[in-house]
Scaffold this active site. Structure first.
Site, PDB file in Angstrom:
ATOM      1  N   GLU A 183      -5.450  -3.408  11.837  1.00  0.00           N
ATOM      2  CA  GLU A 183      -6.527  -4.035  12.460  1.00  0.00           C
ATOM      3  C   GLU A 183      -6.344  -5.627  11.837  1.00  0.00           C
ATOM      4  O   GLU A 183      -6.918  -6.384  12.455  1.00  0.00           O
ATOM      5  CB  GLU A 183      -7.890  -3.542  12.101  1.00  0.00           C
ATOM      6  N   GLY A 195       0.696  -1.213  -0.209  1.00  0.00           N
ATOM      7  CA  GLY A 195      -0.193  -0.004   0.091  1.00  0.00           C
ATOM      8  C   GLY A 195       0.949   1.187   0.060  1.00  0.00           C
ATOM      9  O   GLY A 195       1.767   0.999  -0.640  1.00  0.00           O
ATOM     10  N   HIS A 251       4.535   1.536  12.586  1.00  0.00           N
ATOM     11  CA  HIS A 251       3.713   2.094  13.818  1.00  0.00           C
ATOM     12  C   HIS A 251       3.626   0.969  15.040  1.00  0.00           C
ATOM     13  O   HIS A 251       3.649  -0.025  14.630  1.00  0.00           O
ATOM     14  CB  HIS A 251       2.427   2.211  13.257  1.00  0.00           C
ATOM     15  N   ASP A 284       1.222   9.343  18.456  1.00  0.00           N
ATOM     16  CA  ASP A 284       0.580   9.185  17.037  1.00  0.00           C
ATOM     17  C   ASP A 284      -0.790   9.156  17.167  1.00  0.00           C
ATOM     18  O   ASP A 284      -1.622   9.975  16.743  1.00  0.00           O
ATOM     19  CB  ASP A 284       1.224   7.786  16.461  1.00  0.00           C
ATOM     20  N   SER A 321      -4.329 -10.815  -4.708  1.00  0.00           N
ATOM     21  CA  SER A 321      -4.183  -9.066  -4.262  1.00  0.00           C
ATOM     22  C   SER A 321      -3.902  -8.560  -5.802  1.00  0.00           C
ATOM     23  O   SER A 321      -3.116  -8.821  -6.441  1.00  0.00           O
ATOM     24  CB  SER A 321      -2.918  -9.060  -3.306  1.00  0.00           C
TER      25      SER A 321
END
Length: 339
Positions: free
Chosen positions: A84, A26, A108, A191, A51
């Site tokens: 998620e 992405g 992250h 963040d 994908s």
């Protein structure tokens, strides 16, 4: 003061001979993969069968494997899929193939901070987090520049995890701009706080309220959009270049006077900070993370309803119409690729 690192502090040769798997293609995934490849690294992209990004990655000259095969092949596995879904993908498709001396990495700290991913004790865990969207990470690299990054070492099983992390960030171009040392704990909490109270939650609500007040008062929606939404970028660009002082220097004295007199009326500091502290507490104690994890397990009903309502809001409809009429409409180059 946080410690900073630059190219002179990073030995990119630490990555020589190491195989790096980028999981996801992405916004961040495509940038990391292409930048590392262009830096001479041995890179593959791990994607789910079917994908839509398999063709995109292959056309860019990258080797594509299934996530499982990428994890088996790699020495360093960078997980760049949505928070998620990352934990489930890690447990099913990555963890079974990790061996001592491997490293897993994130951009992250959410899944590490809230213990959705727990790595084996003999595996390095680090964070390489560009402070900018993936298309900017890529475009700045191609231009010979870089996007500032955060680095954090969560687990140093090898004794060389920081060297690996710094080399990785140098490979994606971040050392050209500067690398700030932090922890995955602090990165996650700050963040989430910034996103929720200022950058996304706070700013979107502020723009929406301003738009609605002007329209309700009888002003043209197009005027309201320009004044309360379109011009935000112009102001933020000035702040980005030279701080608030540079913004105030560039605007009129009338606007600056209104900043001092009306800003605190709209956003009373005592009330605003009390509400922000409540948001921060929810982030620190895991309330927000639990809510988000449950939302995804239960079909995203609230999330999807809010997204749908926003799409139907007048400010979004008017904004789309205005942007389509602007001369720079074809210059919008946001990377909307999914993982």
């Amino acid at each position: 003061m946080a410690k900073m690192y630059y190219e002179k502090d990073c030995d990119i040769n630490v990555l020589k001979g190491k195989k790096i798997a980028i999981i996801g293609y992405g916004s961040q995934g495509h940038a990391h993969a292409l930048n590392l490849k262009d830096s001479g690294m041995d890179v593959c992209v791990g994607l789910r069968p079917g994908s839509k990004n398999i063709a995109n990655a292959e056309q860019a000259g990258l080797t594509v494997k299934t996530i499982e095969d990428a994890a088996k092949w790699a020495d360093i596995v960078m997980i760049l899929i949505n928070d998620e879904v990352a934990a489930e993908v890690y447990k099913k498709s990555i963890a079974p193939y990790l061996v001592a001396g491997n490293a897993i990495a994130f951009a992250h700290g959410f899944n590490i901070r809230y213990k959705q991913v727990v790595a084996p004790a003999d595996v390095d865990v680090f964070m390489a987090a560009p402070k900018g969207p993936g298309h900017t990470v890529r475009s700045q690299y191609v231009a010979g520049k870089g996007v500032p990054c955060l680095v954090a070492v969560e687990q140093d099983a090898s004794g060389k995890c920081k060297d690996i992390a710094l080399a990785y960030i140098a490979g994606i171009g971040g050392a050209r701009a500067g690398i700030m040392e932090t922890t995955m704990h602090d990165e996650t909490e700050t963040d989430l706080f910034g996103e929720q109270t200022v950058l996304c939650g706070g700013l979107v609500d502020l723009m929406q309220c301003g738009f609605e007040v002007l329209v309700e008062a009888g002003y043209a929606p197009e005027n309201a959009y320009f004044e309360c939404i379109h011009e935000v970028k112009l102001i933020v660009d000035l702040i980005n270049k030279g701080g608030i002082a540079a913004m105030n220097y560039s605007i009129s004295d009338t606007a600056e006077f209104g900043e001092y007199t009306s800003g605190p009326r709209v956003l009373p500091h005592d009330i605003l900070k009390a509400n922000m502290r409540a948001v921060l507490k929810d982030i620190q104690d895991g309330t927000f993370a639990g809510r988000w994890i449950a939302e995804n397990k239960n079909g995203r009903c609230f999330f999807n309803s809010k997204r749908d309502a926003l799409a139907k809001h007048q400010m979004e409809i008017v904004g789309k119409q205005l942007r389509e009429q602007m001369l720079w409409k074809n210059d919008q180059n946001l990377d909307n690729a999914s993982n």
